[in-house]
Design an enzyme around this catalytic site. Structure first.
Site, PDB file in Angstrom:
ATOM      1  N   LYS A  39       0.861  -1.181   0.000  1.00 30.97           N
ATOM      2  CA  LYS A  39       0.000   0.000   0.000  1.00 30.97           C
ATOM      3  C   LYS A  39       0.894   1.226   0.000  1.00 30.97           C
ATOM      4  CE  LYS A  39      -1.819   2.465   3.245  1.00 30.97           C
ATOM      5  NZ  LYS A  39      -1.697   3.827   2.643  1.00 30.97           N
ATOM      6  N   GLU A  65       8.160  13.378  19.229  1.00 32.93           N
ATOM      7  CA  GLU A  65       8.763  13.411  17.901  1.00 32.93           C
ATOM      8  C   GLU A  65       8.136  14.553  17.108  1.00 32.93           C
ATOM      9  OE1 GLU A  65      10.016  10.240  14.472  1.00 32.93           O
ATOM     10  OE2 GLU A  65       7.982  10.100  15.250  1.00 32.93           O
TER      11      GLU A  65
END
Length: 489
Positions: A184, A391
């Site tokens: 994908k 992050e």
């Protein structure tokens, strides 16, 4: 910008690769690609719907259950992989340009990192040729034949930021093991895996072994939840990785997850700062910090903190922010407006929580268009602040002071992540001893390195399992023991 109507085949631009054939999307839906540097559209690509996902899964299932691929010897699969590698190698310049135009990676960075995808194909092609897929072990009645067999159909879900190198890791390992796969591709960078599919068609890979679609979140969920999928390999966000893990538990599907990091680079008190920063700086905000292993926290001895801040900020201030297609650009745009605003939000939060802004900020470098964020450096950052914990995925680096080795270890390990890190010292054994105390899966001494024959992955929220090395191949294998009696005399 490259004229892709001639640089790319019509198949890559307008179709999916399913069961060895180029097929149109079922719904006809399309996604427009926007240049992060100009904010202008430059291409549209088809998007898969649920029918396309089912077609791809069914093709992979047939190819595994009835096709030749899982029954081939490792050496035979190696032959295909070697030919596939050579086909891909011829397209590296095109892949580099796509990385720049699709998601804004500076072209010099793209040209430097793209060969890691090739080395990953080369490594797994070689490993498939030599790997011991079966061995014999003595038992009381005779012996056991211990077989390592392909797990089945693998769903490979790639992120937008470094699609070609990451999907190369996944495809090469899965095919070497004998799995069949459904890739994908992300809508933001859909073309890399389709180029690999074009190369697979050129070398005659059996139908259904490699299937590639471009799809969004809902179709990805459909792929993950399919009972015809035996293995899921995902690189991306923690939240999505956690959802995938929960979905896989229902049927105990095999899972590999690589989910990002908040990596610490520890400078020891004996470090030669110019040489250490020369090695470290390119990995602190590569591709505007949109790389999972970016060393976004620099830990400096308190006595040398200001020296480190001054030297590092001077280096960063000289990096060119600009058009990613220009070879002297070192910091390009971030992916899109959402990502830009997210990064700016973290910068504002860092300021509000008391970190010292040394360089950069929320400006766009004076560009009228493009999703630019100025390279940003914070000093005197405390471990509990948001910018030291989360992050950011942008060109933002925090410098944190520490008091002694134990304090450095505590700070380095005091985040939910554990993907990467590095240690810098004139004494490599001292640095190694410290590295052994860091809760991360990938640590460099006096530098950061990627190697196809070495496992890559993380502790804690950085994921589950490893890609690369023998461990990366074994992630696509099941182990079976067959007990054999001693032959009658």
């Amino acid at each position: 910008m490259t004229e892709y109507s001639t640089a790319l085949s019509s198949n890559v631009r307008s179709r999916f690769f399913i069961n060895g054939e180029w097929v149109l999307s079922h719904s006809g839906a399309r996604h427009v690609l926007i240049s992060p540097a100009t904010e202008e559209p430059f291409m549209s690509v088809p998007l898969a719907d649920s029918v396309d996902v089912e077609r791809a899964i069914a093709a992979a299932r047939r190819a595994f259950d009835s096709g030749p691929w899982p029954k081939l010897s490792g050496a035979e699969r190696s032959g295909y992989l070697k030919r596939l590698t050579e086909e891909i190698r011829q397209r590296l310049p095109l892949l580099a340009q796509l990385w720049t135009d699709q998601v804004g990676a500076p072209i010099t960075f793209a040209n430097g990192l793209l060969p890691t995808g090739i080395t990953r194909f080369e490594f797994f092609a070689s490993l498939a040729e030599t790997f011991e897929f079966e061995d014999a072990r003595p038992t009381r009645r005779g012996h056991a034949r211990v077989r390592r067999e392909p797990v089945g159909v693998a769903a490979l879900i790639a992120p937008w930021n470094a699609t070609f190198p990451i999907v190369s890791h996944k495809i090469a390992a899965a095919l070497a093991a004998g799995c069949t796969v459904v890739v994908k591709s992300p809508p933001e960078s859909p073309l890399d895996a389709l180029i690999i599919a074009e190369c697979a068609a050129a070398v005659g890979l059996p139908p259904g072994v490699l299937n590639v679609i471009t799809a969004g979140r809902d179709e990805g969920a459909q792929l993950v939840q399919s009972r015809d999928v035996d293995k899921i390999s995902f690189t991306g966000s923690v939240a999505t990785g956690q959802w995938i893990a929960r979905a896989a538990v229902d049927r105990l599907a095999r899972v590999t997850l690589e989910l990002g990091g908040k990596s610490a680079a520890i400078l020891l008190d004996d470090v030669d700062l110019p040489s250490a920063l020369a090695a470290l700086t390119p990995f602190t905000m590569p591709f505007s910090g949109q790389i999972c292993f970016a060393q976004t926290r620099i830990l400096a001895p308190r006595a040398r903190h200001d020296e480190v801040v001054s030297a590092y900020a001077e280096i960063i201030s000289k990096l060119k922010l600009g058009d990613p297609r220009e070879t002297d650009t070192r910091i390009g745009p971030v992916l899109n407006a959402v990502q830009r605003d997210r990064v700016r939000g973290y910068i504002e939060q860092g300021i509000s929580e008391g970190a010292q802004l040394v360089l950069g900020g929320t400006g766009n470098g004076g560009f009228g268009k493009g999703y630019f964020v100025e390279p940003t450096v914070f000093a005197h950052v405390t471990p509990d602040t948001t910018i030291a914990q989360q992050e950011i995925f942008g060109p933002v680096v925090s410098i944190l002071p520490y008091d002694d080795i134990d304090d450095a270890v505590r700070i380095a390990n005091d985040t939910p992540y554990g993907l990467s890190g590095s240690v810098y010292s004139s004494d490599v054994e001292r640095a190694y001893a410290l590295a052994c105390r860091i809760q991360a899966g990938h640590i460099g001494i006096n530098g950061v390195e990627l190697a196809a024959n070495v496992p890559f992955g993380g502790y804690k929220l950085s994921g589950v399992g490893r890609e690369g090395g023998r461990e990366g191949l074994e992630a696509y294998l099941e182990t079976k023991a067959v007990f054999m009696p001693t032959a009658a005399g």
